[in-house]
Write a protein that holds these residues in place. Structure first.
Motif, PDB file in Angstrom:
ATOM      1  N   VAL A  12       0.850  -1.196   0.000  1.00  0.00           N
ATOM      2  CA  VAL A  12       0.000   0.000   0.000  1.00  0.00           C
ATOM      3  C   VAL A  12       0.886   1.246   0.000  1.00  0.00           C
ATOM      4  O   VAL A  12       2.071   1.178   0.330  1.00  0.00           O
ATOM      5  CB  VAL A  12      -0.925   0.039   1.235  1.00  0.00           C
ATOM      6  N   PRO A  13       0.326   2.408  -0.347  1.00  0.00           N
ATOM      7  CA  PRO A  13       1.074   3.656  -0.174  1.00  0.00           C
ATOM      8  C   PRO A  13       1.230   3.968   1.316  1.00  0.00           C
ATOM      9  O   PRO A  13       0.308   3.742   2.107  1.00  0.00           O
ATOM     10  CB  PRO A  13       0.178   4.699  -0.855  1.00  0.00           C
ATOM     11  N   LYS A  31      -4.275   3.125   2.352  1.00  0.00           N
ATOM     12  CA  LYS A  31      -2.959   3.714   2.590  1.00  0.00           C
ATOM     13  C   LYS A  31      -2.700   3.735   4.081  1.00  0.00           C
ATOM     14  O   LYS A  31      -3.627   3.701   4.895  1.00  0.00           O
ATOM     15  CB  LYS A  31      -2.902   5.144   2.038  1.00  0.00           C
ATOM     16  N   SER A  37       6.101  10.241   1.273  1.00  0.00           N
ATOM     17  CA  SER A  37       5.229   9.187   0.766  1.00  0.00           C
ATOM     18  C   SER A  37       6.103   8.150   0.064  1.00  0.00           C
ATOM     19  O   SER A  37       7.130   8.488  -0.518  1.00  0.00           O
ATOM     20  CB  SER A  37       4.183   9.750  -0.204  1.00  0.00           C
ATOM     21  N   THR A  67       6.050   3.545  -1.147  1.00  0.00           N
ATOM     22  CA  THR A  67       5.359   2.259  -1.156  1.00  0.00           C
ATOM     23  C   THR A  67       5.830   1.439   0.030  1.00  0.00           C
ATOM     24  O   THR A  67       7.029   1.326   0.286  1.00  0.00           O
ATOM     25  CB  THR A  67       5.655   1.492  -2.458  1.00  0.00           C
TER      26      THR A  67
END
Length: 323
Positions: free
Chosen positions: A92-93, A176, A134, A136
């Motif tokens: 997820v991010p 996220k 931000s 992954t």
């Protein structure tokens, strides 16, 4: 030809279980002994209550902790790509906000290592935050304090860090992870693959209160909704309290040799995040103990790297002339 040994792993948290698996994959015989096993409910059994996502806590000047986290990051991404159903790992991010602009946040060591790293524009940071990232990441759908009482160890540097978290069911899926770290607080939103979300949290050193605090629950809900407005209409499914196995001076991973160990079974019963290998109850001579405990709040993100390092250390000890 590599020699295999029988190894006893004491403790069934993420550190103990991952170390046991690494040793098993290397051909060793492994027995796990623990006060709590997966499925058990205990405030001292912190791993099942963890948000369990990868977000490094390694400082820029600690290469060993960086190696632990790097290894685990690569492992979790591999699991998420190749066997998400079997492992429960979802890619997820990840979004992190920091109130303090320090080298670890302004120039983090991992920015070239993780996938899709980017700094978040200042105008998109929440109130109080000065830096944001931000990237992954991976999240895991998922009794270190025992070293205080373990016979022969009795490590006074161990202390509990109380954490309180919520499991909620949002009406809108969350895809996220979000973390906001400031002076004296940490707030996070970590989705699970079943649609529920872990909200947190607290970090209260030497707090032994096992009971959920209503004021803390309300604070967590208020702060996480600010981070993620989709949580406004969520329903609270569970409130959890767990004690992270923290240690003054950081994690202890080292070999120690014991001689004339008369009753090893007593040590096994009360242990956690510690391994005892090559126990000879007939001769009761020298025993190698490889300590690996005190991971605090970074058990999951360091698990695979720390476990490989621990297994290497144990194998070197077993081949040492001291035994």
């Amino acid at each position: 030809m590599k020699t295999s040994h029988d190894v006893v792993v004491l403790g069934a948290g993420v550190a103990g279980l991952t170390t046991a698996l690494v040793l098993k994959q290397r051909g060793h015989g492994v027995t796990i002994v623990a006060q709590s096993m997966p499925g058990d409910e205990s405030t001292d059994y912190a791993s099942p209550r963890a948000g369990a996502h990868w977000r490094t806590m390694a400082p820029n000047d600690n290469r060993l902790l960086q190696d632990f986290d790097k290894c685990s990051y690569e492992k979790f991404l591999e699991f998420g790509r190749t066997m998400p159903t079997d492992t429960g790992v979802v890619i997820v991010p990840g979004i992190d906000y920091y109130d303090n602009a320090i080298p670890e946040t302004e120039d983090p060591w991992f920015k070239e290592m993780v996938k899709n790293f980017a700094f978040i524009p200042t105008n998109k940071l929440p109130k109080g935050a000065k830096v944001g990232h931000s990237y992954t990441t991976g999240m895991v759908n998922c009794t270190g304090l025992g070293a205080r009482q373990l016979g022969g160890v009795q490590d006074a540097a161990m202390f509990p860090t109380r954490g309180q978290t919520l499991i909620v069911q949002p009406t809108t899926p969350i895809r996220k992870t979000i973390t906001h770290i400031g002076n004296g607080f940490i707030h996070y939103v970590i989705p699970r693959s079943d649609g529920t979300v872990v909200l947190g949290g607290t970090s209260q050193p030497n707090n032994f209160d096992p009971n959920p605090q209503q004021e803390t629950t309300q604070k967590i809900l208020q702060e996480t909704v600010l981070l993620c407005p989709e949580l406004k209409s969520c329903s609270v499914l569970k409130i959890s309290v767990g004690f992270r196995p923290s240690r003054q001076g950081g994690v202890r991973i080292e070999n120690q040799y014991y001689g004339k160990f008369k009753d090893p079974c007593i040590a096994i019963i009360h242990a956690s995040y510690t391994m005892i290998s090559k126990i000879d109850t007939a001769k009761q001579t020298k025993i190698l103990v490889t300590h690996a405990y005190g991971h605090g709040g970074f058990g999951f993100q360091s698990s695979w790297g720390a476990s490989a390092y621990t297994a290497d250390l144990l194998e070197r000890g077993l081949h040492s002339s001291k035994l």
